[in-house]
Design a protein around this motif. Structure first.
Motif, PDB file in Angstrom:
ATOM      1  N   TYR A 116       1.449  43.177  48.165  1.00  0.00           N
ATOM      2  CA  TYR A 116       2.083  44.472  47.928  1.00  0.00           C
ATOM      3  C   TYR A 116       2.505  45.126  49.245  1.00  0.00           C
ATOM      4  N   ILE A 117       1.640  45.006  50.263  1.00  0.00           N
ATOM      5  CA  ILE A 117       1.940  45.633  51.557  1.00  0.00           C
ATOM      6  C   ILE A 117       3.130  44.969  52.233  1.00  0.00           C
ATOM      7  N   GLU A 132       8.934  45.202  50.745  1.00  0.00           N
ATOM      8  CA  GLU A 132       9.713  46.423  50.901  1.00  0.00           C
ATOM      9  C   GLU A 132       9.334  47.197  52.161  1.00  0.00           C
ATOM     10  N   GLN A 133       8.931  46.506  53.254  1.00  0.00           N
ATOM     11  CA  GLN A 133       8.673  47.118  54.560  1.00  0.00           C
ATOM     12  C   GLN A 133       7.555  48.165  54.516  1.00  0.00           C
ATOM     13  N   ARG A 134       6.613  47.990  53.581  1.00  0.00           N
ATOM     14  CA  ARG A 134       5.503  48.943  53.523  1.00  0.00           C
ATOM     15  C   ARG A 134       4.625  48.850  54.771  1.00  0.00           C
ATOM     16  N   PHE A 181       5.804  51.134  57.490  1.00  0.00           N
ATOM     17  CA  PHE A 181       5.470  52.535  57.281  1.00  0.00           C
ATOM     18  C   PHE A 181       3.992  52.808  57.584  1.00  0.00           C
TER      19      PHE A 181
END
Length: 477
Positions: A49-50, A53-55, A58
């Motif tokens: 999940y991390i 989408e470039q999590r 962030f």
């Protein structure tokens, strides 16, 4: 006739629909190449999940922002006073900050420069719960005064063998003070943050009066196991050992920091002068003073063994917890509230001079001692407890006096007409005693401030009042 035409049209429509439909309802097979299975399929769902989408980017940016906030926080919270004329306004602001915080008990300031004055860098320190064993004694009562003044909650444990209730009576009624009549030879359970272990008869008159009380004739099961009565009689550890064991056990159970007040007597009659903490001492293990000397040496051993975890029954708490200990080796100390007739040279000389008796000098009077005022010692004990160094640390005044020189200072301070009486020296009396305090200076930023000529008048005033009251009490009987 019309019905026949409708049936013919319906059958014709059904025939055409059947011709348009494929022979099988299942779509024709067309082979498809399988998608390449990504390695992320095998990662844990949280990590997968991390990474999407470039999590992760962030998250890293958030960590950097948070770190920058905590690094820059002191400079953000501090402020500069540009006008020296606003000193009164600044003082009132500081006071309002101090009293508005419910847990504030002491305040720390950082000098900016001479033009800007002193600026608060923290609101204050959360008060602690502190145990002082032997807290109604000479040194203990002065330590209690300083802890109460700092804003701590203080619990005094004392059996009043040498301590006096009068030494702490001025704290009665203070909600932050408690007094428990208890002998540390027996276990006790409390919830505290720090333990100052001072309980032990420290003067020759007291520890020679009951040497077995000063040490002990048995150990409790679970710490040290003994097998014979001869070994029990040979050990003879009581207050120094059993009391220290109980207080160390308490500190271990509740996670409190523990400070042991040892003594310069661990050096015995030293062959090294001045004495450093690295010196192992020269002690007579079977002499009349050995109950105190060897008892304190064993107490130091137990303290360090508890710190290292050696010989202590392991448990889940001990797997990650290391007992924080501190060791202070106290040299000759004097001041108000000393026992009038405890056999120590300073109290003997002062009491004898006030009573118009000859000052008793044992031997030729050339043996030397170093004398520190009690407030200097208390400052050293608190610096050691709050510091990050275990020790042992010598806490004493390096100013060295012979007994004859001390008698001369007492004469100048109390009674110029006082006389000296020589008597045979006592057994195992050390000939020289002077601390090397370079370690305390460098690591604790501590050194004594009050000289003997400054401290003796303060002590003499207290002794005069007590001796006068004592004489009046005898006259009333």
């Amino acid at each position: 006739m019309n019905n026949m035409k409708q049936l013919h049209k319906q059958s014709t429509a059904n025939q055409r629909r059947d011709e348009e439909m494929p022979t099988s309802q299942t779509p024709p097979y067309s082979p498809k190449f399988p998608k390449h299975q990504s390695s992320s399929r095998y990662l844990p769902r949280s990590i997968n999940y991390i990474l999407k989408e470039q999590r992760l980017l962030f998250i890293l940016v958030g960590i950097l922002i948070g770190s920058a906030f905590f690094i820059l926080k002191p400079s953000i919270s501090s402020f500069t006073i540009t006008d020296a004329s606003d000193e009164n306004q600044t003082t009132s602001l500081t006071r309002s900050i101090a009293f508005s915080h419910p847990d504030t008990t002491s305040h720390y300031y950082r000098p900016i420069n001479q033009a800007t004055g002193r600026v608060p860098v923290a609101i204050g320190r959360k008060k602690r719960r502190v145990v002082v064993t032997g807290g109604s004694g000479f040194v203990g009562s002065h330590l209690v005064d300083k802890l109460i003044a700092r804003g701590d909650d203080v619990i005094v444990i004392d059996n009043f063998f040498t301590g006096r209730k009068e030494n702490v009576a001025h704290h009665f009624g203070n909600p932050r003070f408690e007094l428990i009549r208890h002998d540390v030879v027996e276990p006790i359970l409390l919830e505290v943050d720090q333990i100052y272990h001072l309980a032990c008869p420290a003067s020759p008159v007291h520890y020679k009066f009951n040497p077995v009380k000063t040490i002990i004739s048995f150990f409790r099961v679970g710490y040290l196991k003994v097998m014979s009565l001869e070994f029990l009689n040979w050990c003879n550890y009581k207050t120094n050992v059993m009391g220290t064991l109980n207080m160390l056990g308490l500190a271990k159970r509740i996670g409190a920091r523990f400070l042991l007040t040892s003594t310069s007597e661990v050096y015995g009659d030293p062959l090294e002068h001045p004495q450093k903490e690295t010196y192992w001492g020269h002690v007579n293990p079977i002499g009349v003073r050995s109950c105190y000397d060897e008892g304190k040496r064993t107490a130091e051993t137990l303290t360090m063994d508890y710190h290292r975890g050696d010989g202590v029954e392991p448990d889940m708490w001990q797997l990650w917890f290391t007992l924080q200990v501190r060791i202070a080796r106290i040299f000759n100390t004097y001041g108000p509230r000393m026992c009038l007739d405890d056999g120590r040279v300073v109290s003997n000389f002062v009491a004898q001079a006030i009573r118009k008796q000859p000052m008793t000098v044992y031997g030729d009077g050339k043996q030397t001692r170093s004398f520190q005022y009690v407030s200097d010692l208390v400052d050293g004990l608190m610096a050691l407890m709050e510091g990050e160094h275990i020790g042992p640390f010598n806490l004493g005044n390096p100013g060295e006096f012979t007994m004859l020189e001390l008698a001369q200072v007492v004469k100048e301070t109390i009674d110029p007409s006082a006389t000296i009486e020589f008597k045979e020296n006592t057994a195992d009396d050390p000939q020289k005693r002077k601390p090397d305090i370079s370690k305390a200076k460098s690591m604790l930023n501590w050194e004594p401030k009050i000289t003997l000529r400054e401290g003796l008048p303060r002590m003499a005033s207290d002794f005069r009042n007590r001796i006068l009251n004592e004489d009046e009490g005898k006259g009333n009987k």
